[in-house]
Design a protein around this motif. Structure first.
Motif, mmCIF file in Angstrom:
data_model
loop_
_atom_site.group_PDB
_atom_site.id
_atom_site.type_symbol
_atom_site.label_atom_id
_atom_site.label_comp_id
_atom_site.label_asym_id
_atom_site.label_seq_id
_atom_site.Cartn_x
_atom_site.Cartn_y
_atom_site.Cartn_z
ATOM 1 N N UNK A 235 38.342 35.720 37.057
ATOM 2 C CA UNK A 235 37.938 36.750 38.062
ATOM 3 C C UNK A 235 38.996 38.057 37.995
ATOM 4 N N UNK A 236 40.103 37.850 37.716
ATOM 5 C CA UNK A 236 40.784 39.246 37.426
ATOM 6 C C UNK A 236 40.470 39.988 36.274
ATOM 7 N N UNK A 237 40.002 39.286 35.392
ATOM 8 C CA UNK A 237 39.556 39.996 33.979
ATOM 9 C C UNK A 237 38.288 40.406 34.500
ATOM 10 N N UNK A 238 37.437 39.937 35.140
ATOM 11 C CA UNK A 238 36.220 40.790 35.722
ATOM 12 C C UNK A 238 36.408 41.975 36.451
ATOM 13 N N UNK A 239 37.324 41.925 37.110
ATOM 14 C CA UNK A 239 37.693 43.118 38.083
ATOM 15 C C UNK A 239 38.198 44.152 37.107
ATOM 16 N N UNK A 240 39.036 43.758 36.247
ATOM 17 C CA UNK A 240 39.310 44.773 35.415
ATOM 18 C C UNK A 240 38.389 45.303 34.535
ATOM 19 N N UNK A 241 37.247 44.551 34.200
ATOM 20 C CA UNK A 241 36.367 44.996 33.162
ATOM 21 C C UNK A 241 35.128 45.898 33.742
ATOM 22 N N UNK A 242 35.142 45.572 35.115
ATOM 23 C CA UNK A 242 33.947 46.206 35.885
ATOM 24 C C UNK A 242 34.479 47.556 36.308
ATOM 25 N N UNK A 243 35.654 47.953 36.320
ATOM 26 C CA UNK A 243 35.973 49.237 36.535
ATOM 27 C C UNK A 243 35.287 50.154 35.362
ATOM 28 N N UNK A 244 35.066 49.850 34.133
ATOM 29 C CA UNK A 244 34.578 50.388 33.080
ATOM 30 C C UNK A 244 33.030 50.730 33.306
ATOM 31 N N UNK A 245 32.286 49.820 34.106
ATOM 32 C CA UNK A 245 30.980 50.154 34.075
ATOM 33 C C UNK A 245 30.518 50.773 35.343
ATOM 34 N N UNK A 246 31.422 51.326 36.224
ATOM 35 C CA UNK A 246 31.047 51.980 37.266
ATOM 36 C C UNK A 246 30.575 53.370 36.955
ATOM 37 N N UNK A 247 31.140 53.985 35.865
ATOM 38 C CA UNK A 247 30.544 55.202 35.333
ATOM 39 C C UNK A 247 30.224 55.165 34.145
#
Length: 266
Positions: A235-247
């Motif tokens: 779940x922490x990995x998901x939060x980390x990676x989703x920051x790359x998909x915001x923009x």
């Protein structure tokens, strides 16, 4: 094929021609073989003189990047990395060796294989960052060729216009033909400016945009690979990676936020 690129170029050319005809111009007035030869022939020659042969041989690949259809799905990559993170925490990183071939991205495969081989995290980061830099430089090289063409074309248009005016001024004995002759001379400038701003520079911008997206995706995969090796919570990995998909323009990942996630994982 990415039809958006082609539609944009065709729509721009159609707008110019339609505006010219709307004002009462004749289509034959825009079709000047001499001007086309000077502008496009001169531009091609200048580009050939500006770059070594191995760079010029990349033009087909650059055109495929600008006009081809790219299917990379960042969201799917996030899900793949989350799945691998869960497998690594549940069964160990060696369990990933049997799954690595299921993922089509070669950059991801290389990173996971290094994890399985027990490579040091700093070495993995260094190798993968070098690969990212190499891809970024390759895309910049693609774009520079078309950017240079976009710079040369207007200048070639001016050269063609000056040559036409020289010919006009050399035949002042026939004043009735001055108007049409001057119009023909300025067609070269039109060709140069229009081709630069409707063809060459937009292609360079499209290559840069797609290159930035690919580099962003690779940076996201790199962070995911290192997180998997560190055994972080999925779940922490998901939060980390989703920051790359915001923009789609840039990946924003705050070092302070990273420290917070690392502390939470501990």
């Amino acid at each position: 094929m990415d039809i958006a690129t082609l539609i944009g170029i065709i729509a721009g050319i159609a707008a110019i021609i339609s505006g010219f005809l709307w004002e009462g111009g004749q289509l034959s007035g825009l079709l000047q073989k001499t001007a086309a030869l000077i502008v496009f022939g001169g531009t091609i020659a200048a580009v050939v003189a500006s770059f070594p042969g191995h760079r010029l041989r990349t033009i087909p690949a650059a055109l495929r990047m600008a006009f081809g259809r790219h299917h990379h799905d960042s969201k799917q990559s996030v899900e793949d990395l989350i799945e691998m993170s869960s497998i690594a925490r549940r069964s160990g990183v060696l369990a990933l060796e049997r799954r690595v071939v299921d993922y089509p991205h070669p950059f991801l495969q290389d990173g996971i294989q290094m994890i399985v081989d027990g490579t040091d995290p700093d070495v993995i980061r260094q190798i993968l960052e070098m690969e990212i830099d190499s891809v970024e430089q390759k895309h910049e090289g693609y774009a520079k060729i078309f950017e240079s063409a976009g710079g040369y074309a207007p200048t070639m248009g001016i050269i063609g216009t000056v040559m036409g005016l020289i010919q006009v001024l050399g035949s002042l004995t026939d004043p009735t033909g001055l108007g049409p002759a001057i119009a023909v001379a300025f067609t070269a400038t039109l060709y140069g400016v229009a081709s630069a701003n409707l063809i060459f520079l937009p292609i360079a911008s499209k290559i840069k945009s797609r290159g930035a997206d690919e580099v962003q995706a690779m940076e996201m995969i790199l962070e995911g690979i290192l997180a998997i090796q560190n055994g972080e919570n999925p779940q922490l990995v998901r939060k980390r990676l989703e920051s790359f998909t915001l923009s789609h323009r840039q990946a924003v990942y705050s070092p302070l936020a990273k420290e917070g996630l690392d502390e939470s994982a501990q």
